[in-house]
Design an enzyme around this catalytic site. Structure first.
Site, PDB file in Angstrom:
ATOM      1  N   ASP A  82      -1.431   1.562   5.860  1.00 25.09           N
ATOM      2  CA  ASP A  82      -0.836   1.815   4.552  1.00 25.09           C
ATOM      3  C   ASP A  82      -1.703   1.204   3.464  1.00 25.09           C
ATOM      4  OD1 ASP A  82       0.929   2.753   2.671  1.00 25.09           O
ATOM      5  OD2 ASP A  82       2.565   1.390   3.184  1.00 25.09           O
ATOM      6  N   LYS A  83      -1.363   1.560   2.243  1.00 26.02           N
ATOM      7  CA  LYS A  83      -2.021   1.060   1.036  1.00 26.02           C
ATOM      8  C   LYS A  83      -0.939   0.695   0.030  1.00 26.02           C
ATOM      9  CE  LYS A  83      -2.720   2.662  -3.367  1.00 26.02           C
ATOM     10  NZ  LYS A  83      -1.661   3.300  -4.217  1.00 26.02           N
ATOM     11  N   HIS A  84      -1.227  -0.291  -0.790  1.00 32.19           N
ATOM     12  CA  HIS A  84      -0.304  -0.654  -1.863  1.00 32.19           C
ATOM     13  C   HIS A  84      -1.104  -0.986  -3.106  1.00 32.19           C
ATOM     14  CE1 HIS A  84       3.338  -2.094  -3.784  1.00 32.19           C
ATOM     15  NE2 HIS A  84       2.694  -3.184  -4.149  1.00 32.19           N
ATOM     16  N   SER A  85      -0.561  -0.640  -4.265  1.00 34.75           N
ATOM     17  CA  SER A  85      -1.219  -0.914  -5.538  1.00 34.75           C
ATOM     18  C   SER A  85      -0.350  -1.819  -6.385  1.00 34.75           C
ATOM     19  CB  SER A  85      -1.478   0.401  -6.295  1.00 34.75           C
ATOM     20  OG  SER A  85      -1.882   0.154  -7.624  1.00 34.75           O
ATOM     21  N   THR A 122       5.621   5.427  -7.966  1.00 40.27           N
ATOM     22  CA  THR A 122       5.404   6.550  -7.055  1.00 40.27           C
ATOM     23  C   THR A 122       6.696   7.308  -6.776  1.00 40.27           C
ATOM     24  OG1 THR A 122       3.512   5.464  -6.025  1.00 40.27           O
ATOM     25  CG2 THR A 122       4.613   7.159  -4.735  1.00 40.27           C
ATOM     26  N   ARG A 170      14.748 -14.374  -9.150  1.00 39.41           N
ATOM     27  CA  ARG A 170      13.524 -14.749  -9.874  1.00 39.41           C
ATOM     28  C   ARG A 170      13.466 -14.056 -11.232  1.00 39.41           C
ATOM     29  NH1 ARG A 170       9.093 -12.605  -6.393  1.00 39.41           N
ATOM     30  NH2 ARG A 170       7.728 -13.348  -8.079  1.00 39.41           N
ATOM     31  N   SER A 185       6.439 -11.249  -1.737  1.00 34.47           N
ATOM     32  CA  SER A 185       7.231 -10.077  -2.103  1.00 34.47           C
ATOM     33  C   SER A 185       6.470  -8.791  -1.812  1.00 34.47           C
ATOM     34  CB  SER A 185       7.595 -10.148  -3.594  1.00 34.47           C
ATOM     35  OG  SER A 185       8.337  -9.011  -3.982  1.00 34.47           O
ATOM     36  N   LYS A 189       7.481  -6.668   2.350  1.00 39.73           N
ATOM     37  CA  LYS A 189       7.992  -5.295   2.504  1.00 39.73           C
ATOM     38  C   LYS A 189       7.005  -4.434   3.278  1.00 39.73           C
ATOM     39  CE  LYS A 189       8.573  -4.654  -1.977  1.00 39.73           C
ATOM     40  NZ  LYS A 189       8.472  -5.974  -2.638  1.00 39.73           N
ATOM     41  N   LYS A 190       5.721  -4.568   2.950  1.00 38.66           N
ATOM     42  CA  LYS A 190       4.725  -3.721   3.604  1.00 38.66           C
ATOM     43  C   LYS A 190       4.605  -4.046   5.095  1.00 38.66           C
ATOM     44  CE  LYS A 190       3.235  -0.875   0.520  1.00 38.66           C
ATOM     45  NZ  LYS A 190       3.321   0.583   0.718  1.00 38.66           N
TER      46      LYS A 190
END
Length: 444
Positions: A82-85, A122, A170, A185, A189-190
């Site tokens: 996977d990828k996350h930005s 997204t 938070r 955080s 999740k990832k």
């Protein structure tokens, strides 16, 4: 182990062991730890920080606070990646990258988010597609990851539930700005998706989440170390966000642009360059390509053959959207009722762009949220955005504005025009789309 003792120890700048951190996060997830205790713990972390081992333990505890997806029973024929930005303006990479990687043999269970502040989300882009369900049941999600190779959905209640509660506290206790809490955080999740490898896209520039280039670098280094330390090989690309990544911003407009890239068009764009670089890193890191040259060959084949676009279409249809979106996008993605150009007041070269202002302009038009429960108008946004270094004459467009009404357009025209600084040609050199790549123990 008493929760108040864990809080006291962190308040007094002591180092917590993994057992204490896991105990605290279990309590966050099951409700036995109160909001006041969560706030006190978060403030203690903000004030005293965490060691690298503590940050790894916090990330693992966040990941393990709910369901951690396992894939061995599905007998997948490729790695799970996977990828996350960290988010930006005109950043529609995920819409292209997930299907592109799937067409190259990967399996991408992408858990994505909604827009936050000036950055687009997204899920909001995908919900511009009629019928697309971002909250399917886990069985359908897993089946699509196996059969199609990609499914992009929202966070379920069973994945990393401690994160949702911790973040909520938070957000109202001035404890968002803490590197270990931010990384836990993001990664919690990832990593709950059972990944074999993860690639992060950390933005740098005036449209990024982090306030300075140094802060983006620090976040990137922490993500690499903590993700890898938690057992998932993780690398980071630092990418430029001193101008929108695509020349458009807005949900339906960005879906159109994703389809254009998946058809193999727009190969000279910054969006293509960043997406290609992330895809290359993912394929090499996951062992789907021997090196960058091999990855480039595989990616080209996936585009030229139409396989990447086909994967996107199958994902959309599998999640409730139309089966012929790629062929009839204009039919399904409704245009905004009113369009107009924001023009240059004088001749000059675009020497600076306030990217955050452009993103906030989309929000003002209704394409993002001021409050969590706000409805989104998926039709509105910006297109044909002038790029850094581009020459414009007086009266020529700086961008095209897509609005629900003329009044809405007029309300943001001045703000959007002021986002562009015009000057002499050659006085600014636009930054390269890729600033750096960071991997465990190495950087380039």
């Amino acid at each position: 182990m008493l929760i108040q003792d864990i809080i006291r120890r962190k308040r007094d700048a002591e180092t917590l062991d993994a057992d204490a951190i896991h105990a605290f996060m279990r309590g966050v997830a099951d409700g036995s730890v109160g909001d006041a205790q969560i706030g006190a713990f978060a403030m203690a972390v903000v004030l005293n920080g965490m060691t690298r081992d503590e940050a790894i333990a916090l990330t693992e505890a966040t990941r393990d606070s709910g369901q951690v997806l396992r894939w061995h029973d599905l007998h997948l024929d490729g790695p799970v990646l996977d990828k996350h930005s960290t988010g930006g303006v005109g950043d529609l990479v995920s819409l292209v990258l997930g299907p592109w990687i799937a067409a190259c043999g990967g399996h991408v269970p992408m858990i994505s988010g909604r827009g936050l502040g000036h950055t687009g989300g997204t899920l909001d882009k995908l919900e511009a597609i009629p019928g697309y369900d971002v909250t399917p049941d886990v069985d359908l999600f897993r089946r699509l990851v196996k059969d199609v190779g990609v499914a992009i959905i929202g966070q379920t209640g069973t994945l990393a539930p401690a994160d949702k509660r911790l973040y909520g506290v938070r957000d109202v206790t001035a404890t968002v700005e803490s590197l270990p809490l931010i990384v836990a955080s993001i990664l919690g999740k990832k990593l709950a998706c059972g990944l074999d490898t993860l690639v992060m896209d950390v933005k740098v520039g005036n449209g990024s989440f982090m306030p300075t280039p140094d802060a983006s670098q620090e976040l990137a280094e922490a993500i690499v170390a903590i993700g890898s330390g938690a057992g998932t090989p993780t690398s980071v690309l630092l990418t430029d966000m001193n101008q929108p990544l695509a020349d458009c911003a807005g949900n339906a407009l960005e879906v159109h642009e994703a389809l254009r890239l998946l058809r193999g068009e727009g190969r000279d764009s910054r969006l293509y360059q960043v997406t290609h670089a992330l895809a290359t890193e993912m394929l090499v890191q996951a062992g789907l390509a021997a090196d960058a040259a091999d990855a480039a060959t595989r990616l080209e084949t996936a585009l030229a053959s139409g396989e990447a676009l086909e994967r996107f279409s199958r994902m959309v249809h599998g999640l409730g959207g139309p089966s012929d979106l790629a062929e009839r996008a204009e039919h399904y993605l409704a245009p905004a009722p009113f369009t107009t150009d924001v023009v240059a007041p004088r001749a000059g070269t675009v020497n600076a762009i306030d990217t955050r202002a452009l993103g906030l302009g989309v929000v003002e038009l209704g394409g993002g949220r001021r409050n969590a429960g706000d409805a989104i108008d998926h039709r509105v946004g910006l297109s044909r955005i002038a790029a850094l270094g581009q020459r414009v004459e007086a009266g020529q467009p700086l961008l095209r504005l897509h609005a629900a009404s003329q009044a809405d357009a007029e309300a943001v025209t001045r703000q959007l025009g002021a986002a562009f600084t015009l000057g002499e040609a050659g006085s600014v050199t636009p930054a390269a789309p890729i600033h750096a790549t960071l991997r465990q123990e190495t950087s380039s």
